[in-house]
Write a protein that holds these residues in place. Structure first.
Motif, PDB file in Angstrom:
ATOM      1  N   ASP A 115       0.820  -1.203   0.000  1.00  0.00           N
ATOM      2  CA  ASP A 115       0.000   0.000   0.000  1.00  0.00           C
ATOM      3  C   ASP A 115       0.855   1.254   0.000  1.00  0.00           C
ATOM      4  OD1 ASP A 115      -2.378  -1.368   0.056  1.00  0.00           O
ATOM      5  OD2 ASP A 115      -2.292  -1.621   2.235  1.00  0.00           O
ATOM      6  N   LEU A 116       0.278   2.314  -0.527  1.00  0.00           N
ATOM      7  CA  LEU A 116       0.883   3.637  -0.429  1.00  0.00           C
ATOM      8  C   LEU A 116      -0.154   4.584   0.145  1.00  0.00           C
ATOM      9  CD1 LEU A 116       2.862   4.146  -3.762  1.00  0.00           C
ATOM     10  CD2 LEU A 116       3.774   3.729  -1.486  1.00  0.00           C
ATOM     11  N   PRO A 117       0.292   5.705   0.682  1.00  0.00           N
ATOM     12  CA  PRO A 117      -0.688   6.686   1.184  1.00  0.00           C
ATOM     13  C   PRO A 117      -1.592   7.164   0.053  1.00  0.00           C
ATOM     14  CG  PRO A 117       1.535   7.240   1.909  1.00  0.00           C
ATOM     15  CD  PRO A 117       1.673   6.133   0.914  1.00  0.00           C
ATOM     16  N   THR A 118      -2.714   7.729   0.433  1.00  0.00           N
ATOM     17  CA  THR A 118      -3.677   8.219  -0.545  1.00  0.00           C
ATOM     18  C   THR A 118      -3.037   9.227  -1.489  1.00  0.00           C
ATOM     19  OG1 THR A 118      -5.260   8.076   1.260  1.00  0.00           O
ATOM     20  CG2 THR A 118      -5.992   9.164  -0.765  1.00  0.00           C
ATOM     21  N   ASN A 119      -3.346   9.091  -2.757  1.00  0.00           N
ATOM     22  CA  ASN A 119      -2.905  10.022  -3.781  1.00  0.00           C
ATOM     23  C   ASN A 119      -1.415   9.959  -4.117  1.00  0.00           C
ATOM     24  OD1 ASN A 119      -5.486  11.052  -4.178  1.00  0.00           O
ATOM     25  ND2 ASN A 119      -5.235  12.548  -2.527  1.00  0.00           N
ATOM     26  N   PHE A 120      -0.764   8.939  -3.631  1.00  0.00           N
ATOM     27  CA  PHE A 120       0.604   8.691  -4.085  1.00  0.00           C
ATOM     28  C   PHE A 120       0.528   7.752  -5.285  1.00  0.00           C
ATOM     29  CE2 PHE A 120       3.956  10.102  -1.018  1.00  0.00           C
ATOM     30  CZ  PHE A 120       3.129  10.849  -0.201  1.00  0.00           C
ATOM     31  N   ILE A 121       1.146   8.152  -6.376  1.00  0.00           N
ATOM     32  CA  ILE A 121       1.096   7.335  -7.581  1.00  0.00           C
ATOM     33  C   ILE A 121       2.417   6.606  -7.767  1.00  0.00           C
ATOM     34  CG2 ILE A 121       0.838   7.373 -10.083  1.00  0.00           C
ATOM     35  CD1 ILE A 121      -0.858   9.885  -9.721  1.00  0.00           C
ATOM     36  N   GLN A 122       2.309   5.308  -7.865  1.00  0.00           N
ATOM     37  CA  GLN A 122       3.493   4.470  -7.972  1.00  0.00           C
ATOM     38  C   GLN A 122       3.862   4.225  -9.423  1.00  0.00           C
ATOM     39  OE1 GLN A 122       2.996   0.826  -5.847  1.00  0.00           O
ATOM     40  NE2 GLN A 122       4.193  -0.364  -7.309  1.00  0.00           N
TER      41      GLN A 122
ATOM     42  N   PHE B  95       9.760   6.784  -0.633  1.00  0.00           N
ATOM     43  CA  PHE B  95       9.094   7.225  -1.859  1.00  0.00           C
ATOM     44  C   PHE B  95       9.787   8.455  -2.422  1.00  0.00           C
ATOM     45  CE2 PHE B  95       6.009   9.376  -4.475  1.00  0.00           C
ATOM     46  CZ  PHE B  95       5.294   8.345  -5.083  1.00  0.00           C
ATOM     47  N   LEU B 106       7.970   6.742   4.404  1.00  0.00           N
ATOM     48  CA  LEU B 106       6.592   6.351   4.706  1.00  0.00           C
ATOM     49  C   LEU B 106       6.638   5.403   5.898  1.00  0.00           C
ATOM     50  CD1 LEU B 106       5.328   5.793   1.062  1.00  0.00           C
ATOM     51  CD2 LEU B 106       5.319   7.883   2.427  1.00  0.00           C
ATOM     52  N   PHE B 109       4.209   2.689   6.483  1.00  0.00           N
ATOM     53  CA  PHE B 109       4.056   1.670   5.436  1.00  0.00           C
ATOM     54  C   PHE B 109       5.274   0.762   5.442  1.00  0.00           C
ATOM     55  CE2 PHE B 109       1.255   5.068   4.528  1.00  0.00           C
ATOM     56  CZ  PHE B 109       0.152   4.497   3.925  1.00  0.00           C
ATOM     57  N   VAL B 129      10.255   3.499  -3.934  1.00  0.00           N
ATOM     58  CA  VAL B 129       9.234   3.660  -4.960  1.00  0.00           C
ATOM     59  C   VAL B 129       9.422   5.014  -5.624  1.00  0.00           C
ATOM     60  CG1 VAL B 129       6.765   3.728  -5.429  1.00  0.00           C
ATOM     61  CG2 VAL B 129       7.638   2.304  -3.567  1.00  0.00           C
ATOM     62  N   ASN B 130       9.383   5.032  -6.934  1.00  0.00           N
ATOM     63  CA  ASN B 130       9.376   6.291  -7.663  1.00  0.00           C
ATOM     64  C   ASN B 130       7.977   6.545  -8.167  1.00  0.00           C
ATOM     65  OD1 ASN B 130      12.239   7.630  -8.653  1.00  0.00           O
ATOM     66  ND2 ASN B 130      12.406   5.568  -7.856  1.00  0.00           N
ATOM     67  N   GLY B 131       7.614   7.814  -8.212  1.00  0.00           N
ATOM     68  CA  GLY B 131       6.285   8.137  -8.708  1.00  0.00           C
ATOM     69  C   GLY B 131       5.978   9.600  -8.468  1.00  0.00           C
ATOM     70  N   VAL B 132       4.713   9.868  -8.151  1.00  0.00           N
ATOM     71  CA  VAL B 132       4.284  11.241  -7.897  1.00  0.00           C
ATOM     72  C   VAL B 132       3.606  11.289  -6.537  1.00  0.00           C
ATOM     73  CG1 VAL B 132       3.003  13.213  -8.791  1.00  0.00           C
ATOM     74  CG2 VAL B 132       3.907  11.503 -10.374  1.00  0.00           C
ATOM     75  N   CYS B 133       4.008  12.231  -5.720  1.00  0.00           N
ATOM     76  CA  CYS B 133       3.472  12.304  -4.366  1.00  0.00           C
ATOM     77  C   CYS B 133       2.118  13.000  -4.332  1.00  0.00           C
ATOM     78  CB  CYS B 133       4.450  13.028  -3.440  1.00  0.00           C
ATOM     79  SG  CYS B 133       4.485  14.815  -3.657  1.00  0.00           S
ATOM     80  N   ASP B 134       1.467  12.966  -3.181  1.00  0.00           N
ATOM     81  CA  ASP B 134       0.112  13.490  -3.080  1.00  0.00           C
ATOM     82  C   ASP B 134       0.041  14.989  -3.367  1.00  0.00           C
ATOM     83  OD1 ASP B 134       1.520  14.138  -0.832  1.00  0.00           O
ATOM     84  OD2 ASP B 134      -0.085  13.674   0.592  1.00  0.00           O
ATOM     85  N   THR B 137       0.152  15.466  -7.166  1.00  0.00           N
ATOM     86  CA  THR B 137      -0.984  14.989  -7.953  1.00  0.00           C
ATOM     87  C   THR B 137      -2.169  15.922  -7.784  1.00  0.00           C
ATOM     88  OG1 THR B 137      -1.696  13.596  -6.116  1.00  0.00           O
ATOM     89  CG2 THR B 137      -0.364  12.561  -7.820  1.00  0.00           C
TER      90      THR B 137
END
Lengths: 138, 138
Positions: A115-122, B95, B106, B109, B129-134, B137
DNA sequence: AAAGGAGTGCAATGGAATTGCATTTTTACG
DNA sequence: CGTAAAAATGCAATTCCATTGCACTCCTTT
């Protein structure tokens, strides 16, 4: 079998020069990932920069992927069959043995869901395990 | 509150100099991990090497842990409460946001369980994890 | 007040990635 | 073929960090 190697390079849109065929052949013989420096040791005839750019090209075209195992220098290993320029699908576990210092792609061991926190896009996940490999525990 | 900071340093066997108290205080105010270079930007009054050694000392004593998020320079963040010289227990997911370039711990998590091949001994696990944080977004 | 140890700051070293440019090799096209 | 353009290669140089050596300062302890 050089033909087969050239075919593989072409399939990834990489011009099959002698050097590149040799490097790909060498990768096929490896069971662990290799760093630029280590690769350079094996190819005295070639320049370090050329090998560097060869690796970069292979990586960009989805032929190899790089692994940062915490040793400072990135290591490289062959991708799974379905990687290409735009998509790498190398979400397997990487294992670095603190004893023999080798880094393995555990391609049969995929990274579990989490799981990731809400609105984190993996987008990409890297999982590196440190420990002792089977050959060093024996 | 300087007292509290000094207490925390002492608890980790770190002599509480002015510099170290300041650095710890700054860490307390952060929500993301920070690199040595970024820390240096914040502390014009201090030398980069001193900060480097401060971070190394903090890390050795279990006050902060380092994260390699793939950006080249390691980042540092406060440990969980129960870390010490011999044991770090920072097995949470890290992240890295490709948009704002920040790296988050995190801490809620934890890293999921997974299998390893027979006779592979697991000692440490790093999951980035790479991506976009809350915030990016939104 | 003196001495010793820890901390700090400056200079220097070292390793690795990366880039610029000239040369060679390969490819494409007349 | 043969020449021109494009790509690859090799060398030199640059850059970026981490790391170390050494001198100086500060603090503690006696």
């Amino acid at each position: 079998m050089v033909k087969a190697l050239e075919q593989k390079l072409l399939k990834h849109n990489i011009k099959p020069t002698a050097m590149r065929v040799l490097v790909l052949d060498y990768f096929n013989s490896l069971s662990a990932a290799i760093s630029l420096s280590a690769l350079y040791e094996e190819f005295d005839r070639s320049d370090r920069i050329t090998l560097y750019r060869t690796l970069k090209a292979f990586e960009a075209k989805g032929l190899v992927h790089s692994i940062d195992d915490g040793t400072g220098a990135p290591k490289y290993a062959l991708c799974e069959a379905n990687c290409n320029t735009t998509d790498h699908n190398d979400s397997h576990i990487h294992f670095h043995c603190d004893s023999c210092e080798r880094t393995f792609c555990l391609q049969k061991f995929s990274i579990p869901e989490f799981d990731l926190p809400t609105n984190f896009i993996q987008q990409e996940v890297k999982l590196v395990v440190n420990g002792v490999c089977d050959q060093c525990t024996a």
